[in-house]
Design a protein around this motif. Structure first.
Motif, PDB file in Angstrom:
ATOM      1  N   CYS A   1     -34.153  11.631  47.067  1.00 41.33           N
ATOM      2  CA  CYS A   1     -34.348  12.854  47.875  1.00 41.33           C
ATOM      3  C   CYS A   1     -35.092  13.641  46.765  1.00 41.33           C
ATOM      4  O   CYS A   1     -34.590  14.035  45.592  1.00 41.33           O
ATOM      5  CB  CYS A   1     -33.083  13.476  48.174  1.00 41.33           C
TER       6      CYS A   1
ATOM      7  N   HIS B   1     -35.151  16.869  46.683  1.00 41.05           N
ATOM      8  CA  HIS B   1     -34.271  18.187  46.463  1.00 41.05           C
ATOM      9  C   HIS B   1     -33.499  17.821  45.130  1.00 41.05           C
ATOM     10  O   HIS B   1     -33.572  18.793  44.092  1.00 41.05           O
ATOM     11  CB  HIS B   1     -33.369  18.288  47.937  1.00 41.05           C
ATOM     12  N   LEU B   2     -32.530  16.868  45.000  1.00 42.17           N
ATOM     13  CA  LEU B   2     -31.752  16.621  43.904  1.00 42.17           C
ATOM     14  C   LEU B   2     -31.963  15.698  43.127  1.00 42.17           C
ATOM     15  O   LEU B   2     -31.300  15.398  42.034  1.00 42.17           O
ATOM     16  CB  LEU B   2     -30.256  16.668  44.241  1.00 42.17           C
TER      17      LEU B   2
ATOM     18  N   ILE C   1     -31.347  12.194  44.034  1.00 44.16           N
ATOM     19  CA  ILE C   1     -30.482  11.325  44.150  1.00 44.16           C
ATOM     20  C   ILE C   1     -30.614  10.563  45.599  1.00 44.16           C
ATOM     21  O   ILE C   1     -31.490  10.810  46.028  1.00 44.16           O
ATOM     22  CB  ILE C   1     -28.798  12.102  44.277  1.00 44.16           C
TER      23      ILE C   1
ATOM     24  N   CYS D   1     -31.536  12.796  54.736  1.00 47.42           N
ATOM     25  CA  CYS D   1     -30.713  12.626  53.413  1.00 47.42           C
ATOM     26  C   CYS D   1     -29.178  12.952  53.853  1.00 47.42           C
ATOM     27  O   CYS D   1     -28.965  14.003  54.311  1.00 47.42           O
ATOM     28  CB  CYS D   1     -31.204  13.652  52.356  1.00 47.42           C
TER      29      CYS D   1
ATOM     30  N   ASN E   1     -26.849  13.766  51.819  1.00 49.84           N
ATOM     31  CA  ASN E   1     -26.153  14.830  51.244  1.00 49.84           C
ATOM     32  C   ASN E   1     -26.130  16.164  51.922  1.00 49.84           C
ATOM     33  O   ASN E   1     -25.122  16.630  51.888  1.00 49.84           O
ATOM     34  CB  ASN E   1     -26.880  14.757  49.740  1.00 49.84           C
ATOM     35  N   HIS E   2     -27.481  16.504  52.100  1.00 47.46           N
ATOM     36  CA  HIS E   2     -27.257  18.098  52.771  1.00 47.46           C
ATOM     37  C   HIS E   2     -28.356  17.925  53.964  1.00 47.46           C
ATOM     38  O   HIS E   2     -28.553  18.978  54.672  1.00 47.46           O
ATOM     39  CB  HIS E   2     -28.045  19.020  51.982  1.00 47.46           C
TER      40      HIS E   2
ATOM     41  N   ALA F   1     -31.223  16.959  55.273  1.00 45.05           N
ATOM     42  CA  ALA F   1     -32.893  17.096  55.306  1.00 45.05           C
ATOM     43  C   ALA F   1     -33.395  16.117  56.133  1.00 45.05           C
ATOM     44  O   ALA F   1     -32.668  15.015  56.148  1.00 45.05           O
ATOM     45  CB  ALA F   1     -33.372  17.135  53.728  1.00 45.05           C
TER      46      ALA F   1
ATOM     47  N   PRO G   1     -33.062  21.686  52.439  1.00 48.90           N
ATOM     48  CA  PRO G   1     -33.216  22.502  51.236  1.00 48.90           C
ATOM     49  C   PRO G   1     -34.600  22.071  50.666  1.00 48.90           C
ATOM     50  O   PRO G   1     -35.174  22.703  49.833  1.00 48.90           O
ATOM     51  CB  PRO G   1     -32.000  21.983  50.365  1.00 48.90           C
ATOM     52  N   CYS G   2     -35.191  20.725  50.992  1.00 54.49           N
ATOM     53  CA  CYS G   2     -36.402  20.388  50.271  1.00 54.49           C
ATOM     54  C   CYS G   2     -37.641  20.541  51.164  1.00 54.49           C
ATOM     55  O   CYS G   2     -38.493  19.621  51.160  1.00 54.49           O
ATOM     56  CB  CYS G   2     -35.911  18.890  49.934  1.00 54.49           C
TER      57      CYS G   2
HETATM   58  S1  FES Z   1     -29.989  16.023  48.034  1.00 55.17           S
HETATM   59 FE1  FES Z   1     -31.131  15.439  49.835  1.00 55.17          FE
HETATM   60  S2  FES Z   1     -31.002  17.378  50.770  1.00 55.17           S
HETATM   61 FE2  FES Z   1     -29.753  17.469  49.225  1.00 55.17          FE
END
Ligand code: FES
Length: 113
Positions: free
Chosen positions: A44, A46-47, A49, A68, A70-71, A73, A86-87
């Motif tokens: 991702c 964004h982070l 990961i 994603c 995680n958050h 996306a 967030p990305c």
């Molecule tokens: S790590 Fe993918 S949206 Fe946050």
């Protein structure tokens, strides 16, 4: 052809779905969407990961976007662009992909951008 890896057969990836394959030290997501195959690093923007928590769980419930976990996306399967989350405005890192003789080849696989 150097740097290419045969990861699966065409029929191993159902329509409107995605699977992950380990290529060297990178996890690569192969997505089949709208009759086309695409590949991205499982990374991702964004982070930095992996996108998924569960094996081969990358698509939203409607089979329209890569997600994603995680958050939340959302990414366009055709080009990896992030539409929301967030990305937003960033993109997954595309990996070259070729279909030959019903086999999916990916690579060369680089490091995440
Ligand atoms: S790590 Fe993918 S949206 Fe946050």
């Amino acid at each position: 052809m150097s740097g290419q890896h045969a990861v699966c057969a065409v029929e191993d990836v159902p329509h409107e779905s995605a699977r992950e394959f380990q290529v060297g030290d990178q996890s690569v997501v192969v997505v089949r969407f709208d009759g086309q195959f695409h590949a991205y690093l499982n990374w991702c923007p964004h982070l930095g990961i992996e996108l998924n928590f569960m094996p081969d769980q990358f698509m939203d419930d409607d089979g329209r976007f890569l997600v994603c976990a995680n958050h939340g996306a959302l990414f366009e399967p055709e080009n990896g662009h992030c539409l929301s989350g967030p990305c937003s405005g960033e993109a997954l890192t595309a990996v070259p992909l070729e279909v030959r003789d019903d086999t999916v080849w990916v690579g060369p696989v680089g490091a995440p951008a």
